[in-house]
Design a protein around this motif. Structure first.
Motif, PDB file in Angstrom:
ATOM      1  N   ASP A 129       0.814  -1.221   0.000  1.00 34.28           N
ATOM      2  CA  ASP A 129       0.000   0.000   0.000  1.00 34.28           C
ATOM      3  C   ASP A 129       0.845   1.266   0.000  1.00 34.28           C
ATOM      4  OD1 ASP A 129      -2.517  -1.313   0.079  1.00 34.28           O
ATOM      5  OD2 ASP A 129      -2.228  -1.715   2.202  1.00 34.28           O
ATOM      6  N   ILE A 130       2.051   1.200   0.528  1.00 33.23           N
ATOM      7  CA  ILE A 130       2.846   2.428   0.682  1.00 33.23           C
ATOM      8  C   ILE A 130       4.133   2.414  -0.131  1.00 33.23           C
ATOM      9  CG2 ILE A 130       1.951   2.715   3.026  1.00 33.23           C
ATOM     10  CD1 ILE A 130       4.815   1.922   3.990  1.00 33.23           C
ATOM     11  N   SER A 148      -1.097   7.427  -6.095  1.00 31.60           N
ATOM     12  CA  SER A 148      -1.560   6.435  -5.127  1.00 31.60           C
ATOM     13  C   SER A 148      -2.879   6.892  -4.512  1.00 31.60           C
ATOM     14  CB  SER A 148      -0.509   6.248  -4.029  1.00 31.60           C
ATOM     15  OG  SER A 148      -1.034   5.559  -2.922  1.00 31.60           O
ATOM     16  N   ILE A 149      -3.828   5.963  -4.423  1.00 32.80           N
ATOM     17  CA  ILE A 149      -5.130   6.311  -3.855  1.00 32.80           C
ATOM     18  C   ILE A 149      -4.979   6.723  -2.398  1.00 32.80           C
ATOM     19  CG2 ILE A 149      -7.438   5.434  -3.326  1.00 32.80           C
ATOM     20  CD1 ILE A 149      -7.125   3.545  -5.693  1.00 32.80           C
ATOM     21  N   ARG A 150      -4.106   6.036  -1.663  1.00 33.33           N
ATOM     22  CA  ARG A 150      -3.892   6.403  -0.257  1.00 33.33           C
ATOM     23  C   ARG A 150      -3.344   7.815  -0.133  1.00 33.33           C
ATOM     24  NH1 ARG A 150      -3.437   3.242   3.922  1.00 33.33           N
ATOM     25  NH2 ARG A 150      -1.532   4.276   4.618  1.00 33.33           N
ATOM     26  N   ASP A 151      -2.416   8.203  -1.045  1.00 36.20           N
ATOM     27  CA  ASP A 151      -1.872   9.554  -1.001  1.00 36.20           C
ATOM     28  C   ASP A 151      -2.945  10.585  -1.326  1.00 36.20           C
ATOM     29  OD1 ASP A 151       0.582   8.560  -0.331  1.00 36.20           O
ATOM     30  OD2 ASP A 151       1.400   8.623  -2.363  1.00 36.20           O
ATOM     31  N   VAL A 152      -3.805  10.252  -2.292  1.00 44.22           N
ATOM     32  CA  VAL A 152      -4.889  11.168  -2.647  1.00 44.22           C
ATOM     33  C   VAL A 152      -5.838  11.350  -1.470  1.00 44.22           C
ATOM     34  CG1 VAL A 152      -6.902  11.472  -4.133  1.00 44.22           C
ATOM     35  CG2 VAL A 152      -4.753  10.664  -5.110  1.00 44.22           C
ATOM     36  N   ASN A 153      -6.190  10.250  -0.810  1.00 42.97           N
ATOM     37  CA  ASN A 153      -7.096  10.334   0.340  1.00 42.97           C
ATOM     38  C   ASN A 153      -6.499  11.174   1.458  1.00 42.97           C
ATOM     39  OD1 ASN A 153      -9.083   8.766  -0.850  1.00 42.97           O
ATOM     40  ND2 ASN A 153      -8.419   6.864   0.117  1.00 42.97           N
ATOM     41  N   LEU A 161     -11.730   7.428  -1.025  1.00 37.69           N
ATOM     42  CA  LEU A 161     -11.744   6.495  -2.147  1.00 37.69           C
ATOM     43  C   LEU A 161     -11.326   5.111  -1.643  1.00 37.69           C
ATOM     44  CD1 LEU A 161     -10.017   8.728  -4.878  1.00 37.69           C
ATOM     45  CD2 LEU A 161     -12.432   8.075  -4.777  1.00 37.69           C
ATOM     46  N   PRO A 162     -11.913   4.043  -2.159  1.00 39.76           N
ATOM     47  CA  PRO A 162     -11.601   2.690  -1.662  1.00 39.76           C
ATOM     48  C   PRO A 162     -10.143   2.312  -1.894  1.00 39.76           C
ATOM     49  CG  PRO A 162     -12.933   2.590  -3.667  1.00 39.76           C
ATOM     50  CD  PRO A 162     -12.922   4.023  -3.248  1.00 39.76           C
ATOM     51  N   THR A 163      -9.538   1.721  -0.878  1.00 45.70           N
ATOM     52  CA  THR A 163      -8.128   1.335  -0.956  1.00 45.70           C
ATOM     53  C   THR A 163      -7.926  -0.176  -0.855  1.00 45.70           C
ATOM     54  OG1 THR A 163      -7.904   1.655   1.439  1.00 45.70           O
ATOM     55  CG2 THR A 163      -7.348   3.519   0.024  1.00 45.70           C
ATOM     56  N   LEU A 188      -4.920   5.507  -9.066  1.00 47.28           N
ATOM     57  CA  LEU A 188      -6.171   6.059  -9.583  1.00 47.28           C
ATOM     58  C   LEU A 188      -6.539   5.412 -10.916  1.00 47.28           C
ATOM     59  CD1 LEU A 188      -8.368   8.203  -9.121  1.00 47.28           C
ATOM     60  CD2 LEU A 188      -6.972   9.785 -10.473  1.00 47.28           C
ATOM     61  N   ASN A 189      -5.552   5.143 -11.755  1.00 49.27           N
ATOM     62  CA  ASN A 189      -5.799   4.475 -13.029  1.00 49.27           C
ATOM     63  C   ASN A 189      -6.465   3.113 -12.810  1.00 49.27           C
ATOM     64  OD1 ASN A 189      -5.265   3.723 -15.979  1.00 49.27           O
ATOM     65  ND2 ASN A 189      -4.016   2.215 -14.901  1.00 49.27           N
ATOM     66  N   GLY A 190      -5.915   2.320 -11.888  1.00 49.33           N
ATOM     67  CA  GLY A 190      -6.475   1.008 -11.611  1.00 49.33           C
ATOM     68  C   GLY A 190      -7.872   1.086 -11.023  1.00 49.33           C
ATOM     69  N   LEU A 191      -8.123   2.070 -10.160  1.00 47.84           N
ATOM     70  CA  LEU A 191      -9.438   2.219  -9.545  1.00 47.84           C
ATOM     71  C   LEU A 191     -10.503   2.538 -10.591  1.00 47.84           C
ATOM     72  CD1 LEU A 191     -11.077   2.389  -6.891  1.00 47.84           C
ATOM     73  CD2 LEU A 191     -10.535   4.837  -6.841  1.00 47.84           C
ATOM     74  N   ILE A 192     -10.182   3.448 -11.515  1.00 47.79           N
ATOM     75  CA  ILE A 192     -11.143   3.817 -12.553  1.00 47.79           C
ATOM     76  C   ILE A 192     -11.429   2.629 -13.470  1.00 47.79           C
ATOM     77  CG2 ILE A 192     -11.521   5.297 -14.566  1.00 47.79           C
ATOM     78  CD1 ILE A 192      -9.919   7.467 -13.147  1.00 47.79           C
TER      79      ILE A 192
END
Length: 427
Positions: A208-209, A356-361, A368-370, A376-380
């Motif tokens: 995650d990090i 990174s979604i965690r960094d964005v959050n 956003l779900p982690t 973000l690309n993978g989440l979309i």
């Protein structure tokens, strides 16, 4: 009996019994309401009153037994005396009824509700002085307390309660989280955030990090020597991966402090670089952060290579990355921390697909779900369930996302904003 004992003496005895009833009632509430963690701390610092209370609370069945024996005794004796006094003034017919009604009101107000309420609010002021009397009283009445406990504990066993010893007071992780949240001003807000971050370490893995593979800058031994030396001299990192041809073929980690040994020589060879590189330290991608923090300490390492179940390199993680999860970013340069997040004039954010979604959050306070894709690309792509051929818009939770740019089957940028704060339309 009123002729044998003066009414004044009986009235004084009745008042004393009501006071004793208030003592027993408040003692029960104070003992049961006292903060066990503060009590334990004070006992460990040598406070004798706290130590006395802890000894009594070690066996709550005995403590409650002696309190209730005393309370019931004084209440029953008070009822008998009140009846005698009432019969003297109101006769044999109405006297007992008046005594029952009057004593019930008096006991309820002065011996139950008021003292118990005060004890619940200020348990230490009641429990500490009460322990001075309850300890000797327990020894005095121990045979009776023991008999009552034998019977009551036997009844408890019939309904499945086997352990009557005091609660150990061990907290679960969620309970400890609640304690930290409710500490209020007693623990500074920043310290609360750090404590909660420590509790969250086991819910976050190195995957995650980590710095993802495509962002890792390293030394490729297949490059010419001048390129390698220039990379070493201009590197912003203290440790650099050394690999040959492909990062999956990693050879070691070069500490720039050790690079001074061969940079000072007239002739530098690639063999000298390899010789100074330390053997790489590999970490499974599913390793929880609290485990990896201990592993770094035991292995005397500060950086590790993250690999998947097939042994392919996914990225790298450092000790500083884990510490930042606890204390926050070390730098105060917001622009430097979040170069992939760009605030727009209309209040929306232009976010790069590699972010990174965690960094964005953390940067924007979003949720956003982690638990799935990390970028973000993978989440979309996960929510679209297909690769977009052009601009598209979707909503994930409370966040609206608009695909802005797509290159080589990769979403390179998306415009995002919270649903509740929709940006103005562009011309």
């Amino acid at each position: 009996m009123s002729d044998d004992f003066p009414l004044g003496l009986l009235s004084g005895l009745l008042l004393l019994l009501i006071c004793l009833s208030a003592f027993f009632s408040s003692s029960e509430t104070g003992m049961m309401s006292i903060n066990r963690y503060r009590l334990s701390h004070q006992a460990n610092t040598g406070k004798r009153a706290a130590q006395r209370v802890m000894r009594l609370l070690a066996r709550p069945d005995r403590l409650i037994g002696v309190i209730l024996i005393g309370n019931n005794f004084v209440n029953n004796l008070a009822a008998s005396i009140a009846t005698i006094i009432a019969i003297h003034y109101f006769g044999d017919v109405s006297g007992p009824a008046i005594a029952t009604l009057s004593l019930t009101i008096v006991v309820l107000i002065f011996a139950e509700v008021s003292p118990k309420t005060y004890a619940a609010i200020k348990p230490e002021r009641i429990a500490y002085p009460a322990s001075v009397a309850l300890g000797p009283l327990l020894k005095l009445l121990y045979p009776l307390v023991w008999l009552v406990n034998i019977i009551s504990n036997g009844l408890l066993r019939l309904i499945g309660v086997k352990n009557v010893a005091g609660d150990t007071g061990h907290l679960t992780r969620d309970e400890l989280r609640t304690v930290v949240h409710e500490a209020g001003t007693m623990i500074p807000r920043r310290h609360q955030a750090m404590l909660l971050s420590i509790l969250d370490l086991e819910n976050v893995t190195v995957n995650d990090i980590m710095v993802p593979r495509h962002e890792v800058s390293g030394i490729d031994l297949e490059d010419d020597l001048d390129t390698i030396l220039g990379q070493i001299r201009t590197s912003q990192h203290t440790r650099i991966p050394v690999y040959k041809g492909n990062i999956n073929n990693i050879i070691g980690m070069l500490h720039l402090r050790n690079a001074a040994r061969f940079l000072s020589k007239k002739e530098v060879t690639k063999a000298a670089i390899v010789q100074e590189a330390r053997e790489p330290y590999f970490i499974p991608e599913s390793t929880p952060l609290h485990t990896q923090l201990l592993n770094f300490q035991q292995q005397k390492r500060r950086i590790g290579i993250v690999v998947d179940e097939y042994g392919d390199i996914e990225g790298l993680v450092t000790l500083e990355d884990i510490l930042e999860e606890i204390v926050g970013e070390f730098t105060t340069d917001v622009a430097g921390m979040h170069q992939e997040v760009h605030l727009q004039d209309d209040g929306s954010y232009l976010i790069e697909g590699t972010a990174s979604i965690r960094d964005v959050n953390k940067a924007l306070g979003w949720q956003l779900p982690t638990d799935g894709p990390k970028t973000l690309n993978g989440l979309i792509l996960e929510h679209l369930e297909a690769f977009p051929h052009g601009p598209a818009c979707l909503q994930i939770g409370q966040t609206r996302l608009e695909i802005v740019e797509v290159k080589n089957k990769f979403i390179t940028a998306a415009r995002c904003w919270p649903v509740k704060r929709r940006p103005a339309k562009r011309d």
